[in-house]
Design a protein around this motif. Sequence first.
Motif, mmCIF file in Angstrom:
data_model
loop_
_atom_site.group_PDB
_atom_site.id
_atom_site.type_symbol
_atom_site.label_atom_id
_atom_site.label_comp_id
_atom_site.label_asym_id
_atom_site.label_seq_id
_atom_site.Cartn_x
_atom_site.Cartn_y
_atom_site.Cartn_z
ATOM 1 N N ALA A 1 53.858 10.986 -6.917
ATOM 2 C CA ALA A 1 53.541 9.596 -6.554
ATOM 3 C C ALA A 1 54.701 9.038 -5.743
ATOM 4 N N GLY A 2 54.380 8.276 -4.698
ATOM 5 C CA GLY A 2 55.403 7.606 -3.905
ATOM 6 C C GLY A 2 55.933 8.376 -2.717
ATOM 7 N N ILE A 3 55.515 9.625 -2.519
ATOM 8 C CA ILE A 3 55.994 10.405 -1.370
ATOM 9 C C ILE A 3 55.111 10.099 -0.164
ATOM 10 N N TYR A 4 55.744 9.859 0.988
ATOM 11 C CA TYR A 4 54.967 9.680 2.215
ATOM 12 C C TYR A 4 54.473 11.044 2.679
ATOM 13 N N HIS A 5 53.194 11.083 3.027
ATOM 14 C CA HIS A 5 52.587 12.343 3.438
ATOM 15 C C HIS A 5 51.341 12.069 4.275
ATOM 16 N N ARG A 6 50.767 13.163 4.759
ATOM 17 C CA ARG A 6 49.504 13.125 5.487
ATOM 18 C C ARG A 6 48.883 14.511 5.378
ATOM 19 N N PHE A 7 47.609 14.621 5.762
ATOM 20 C CA PHE A 7 46.887 15.892 5.643
ATOM 21 C C PHE A 7 46.015 16.097 6.864
ATOM 22 N N ILE B 1 41.979 9.283 9.089
ATOM 23 C CA ILE B 1 42.479 8.562 7.915
ATOM 24 C C ILE B 1 43.423 9.452 7.111
ATOM 25 N N PHE B 2 43.024 10.704 6.882
ATOM 26 C CA PHE B 2 43.857 11.634 6.116
ATOM 27 C C PHE B 2 45.200 11.875 6.811
ATOM 28 N N PHE B 3 45.206 11.818 8.161
ATOM 29 C CA PHE B 3 46.423 12.139 8.916
ATOM 30 C C PHE B 3 47.315 10.921 9.136
ATOM 31 N N HIS B 4 46.878 9.762 8.724
ATOM 32 C CA HIS B 4 47.720 8.567 8.828
ATOM 33 C C HIS B 4 48.734 8.616 7.672
ATOM 34 N N GLU B 5 50.003 8.404 7.991
ATOM 35 C CA GLU B 5 51.067 8.471 6.979
ATOM 36 C C GLU B 5 50.820 7.447 5.873
ATOM 37 N N HIS B 6 50.852 7.931 4.629
ATOM 38 C CA HIS B 6 50.554 7.075 3.484
ATOM 39 C C HIS B 6 51.224 7.611 2.222
ATOM 40 N N LEU B 7 51.111 6.849 1.143
ATOM 41 C CA LEU B 7 51.523 7.303 -0.176
ATOM 42 C C LEU B 7 50.424 6.950 -1.164
ATOM 43 N N HIS B 8 50.534 7.531 -2.358
ATOM 44 C CA HIS B 8 49.639 7.205 -3.467
ATOM 45 C C HIS B 8 50.492 6.787 -4.656
ATOM 46 N N GLU B 9 49.896 6.026 -5.550
ATOM 47 C CA GLU B 9 50.591 5.617 -6.758
ATOM 48 C C GLU B 9 50.376 6.602 -7.900
ATOM 49 N N ASP B 10 49.677 7.682 -7.626
ATOM 50 C CA ASP B 10 49.458 8.772 -8.568
ATOM 51 C C ASP B 10 49.838 10.079 -7.879
ATOM 52 N N GLU B 11 50.050 11.115 -8.671
ATOM 53 C CA GLU B 11 50.251 12.435 -8.082
ATOM 54 C C GLU B 11 49.015 12.813 -7.277
ATOM 55 N N LEU C 1 42.581 17.292 -8.836
ATOM 56 C CA LEU C 1 42.763 17.017 -10.251
ATOM 57 C C LEU C 1 43.364 15.629 -10.412
ATOM 58 N N PHE C 2 43.008 14.951 -11.511
ATOM 59 C CA PHE C 2 43.415 13.569 -11.725
ATOM 60 C C PHE C 2 43.845 13.376 -13.175
ATOM 61 N N LYS C 3 44.854 12.538 -13.383
ATOM 62 C CA LYS C 3 45.293 12.218 -14.742
ATOM 63 C C LYS C 3 44.277 11.317 -15.435
ATOM 64 N N ASP C 4 43.646 10.435 -14.701
ATOM 65 C CA ASP C 4 42.658 9.522 -15.266
ATOM 66 C C ASP C 4 41.372 9.635 -14.457
ATOM 67 N N GLU C 5 40.689 8.523 -14.280
ATOM 68 C CA GLU C 5 39.463 8.525 -13.491
ATOM 69 C C GLU C 5 39.777 8.921 -12.055
ATOM 70 N N PRO C 6 38.902 9.716 -11.431
ATOM 71 C CA PRO C 6 39.151 10.104 -10.038
ATOM 72 C C PRO C 6 39.283 8.890 -9.126
ATOM 73 N N LYS C 7 40.382 8.869 -8.380
ATOM 74 C CA LYS C 7 40.572 7.829 -7.377
ATOM 75 C C LYS C 7 41.496 8.384 -6.307
ATOM 76 N N TRP C 8 41.345 7.864 -5.143
ATOM 77 C CA TRP C 8 42.178 8.285 -4.017
ATOM 78 C C TRP C 8 42.426 7.038 -3.193
ATOM 79 N N THR C 9 43.496 6.326 -3.529
ATOM 80 C CA THR C 9 43.820 5.100 -2.814
ATOM 81 C C THR C 9 45.076 5.336 -1.983
ATOM 82 N N PRO C 10 44.914 5.406 -0.641
ATOM 83 C CA PRO C 10 46.097 5.559 0.210
ATOM 84 C C PRO C 10 46.702 4.200 0.555
ATOM 85 N N TYR C 11 48.024 4.142 0.572
ATOM 86 C CA TYR C 11 48.743 2.957 1.013
ATOM 87 C C TYR C 11 49.525 3.365 2.259
#
Length: 186
Positions: free
Chosen positions: A131-137, A84-94, A150-160
Motif C-alpha cells: 500500500a502507498g507505492i506509486y506504480h502503473r501497469f 487508466i492502468f498505466f496512469h501513475e497511482h497508488l492504492h491504500e491496500d496491497e 487477492l484481497f484482504k477484505d472485500e474486493p476493491k480496486w481504488t486508484p489514487y
Amino acid sequence: MKAYIYDNVEGDQRLPHHDPSLPELSTDQLSAYGLLYQHIPIDTDQNWEQAIDLLAQERSYKNRDIIDISKESMGDQYEAKLKIFFHEHLHEDEEIRYILKGAGYFDIREPSSDQWIRISVTSGDLLVLPAGIYHRFTLDEGNYIRAMRLFKDEPKWTPYNRSTDTDANPHRVAYLESLRPTVSAQ
C-alpha cells in the motif's frame, strides 16, 4: 520475472523499454522497496492452487477473483482501461497479482530517485505491491493477461492518481516511513 530501470524512451508502453547495458534488479533489491515476489509454477495437478491458498492464509487474504485483460474480453473499454492502468497511482491496500496466463509489466517508482523500475511478469509470477507505492501497469505486446487478484477484505480496486494530495496520503507516508532504514524518503 525480470526487473530493470525503465528507459523512458518515447514509444508504445507495451514495449519492454529495457536498456540491456544496465544491470537487472534482483528480488532482494525489489524487497527493499517492500515488494514481495514468488514464482509459483502453473501446473496440471493443481499444486499452484494449494500454494496460493497457503499464501492467502499466511497473509490474511480472504477474497480473490480472476481478471482477463484483452481486447476480446474488454471490447470497446480495452484502450481506455489500459490508459487508466498505466496512469501513475497508488492504492491504500496491497495489490496482489498472480499471473495465470499472458504477460505484462508493473512499473514502480523508486522513491529516492523517482525513476521507474519495470517488472516483467509472466505465467506463475506472483507480485505483492505494498500500500502507498506509486506504480502503473500495462500489457506487453501480446495484449493479454489473466491474473488472480487477492484481497484482504472485500474486493476493491481504488486508484489514487499521483498528486500533492496523494503525496500526503497516510498510506503513502507510512510506506515511505517503512523504507527509511534502507531507502531515503522523498
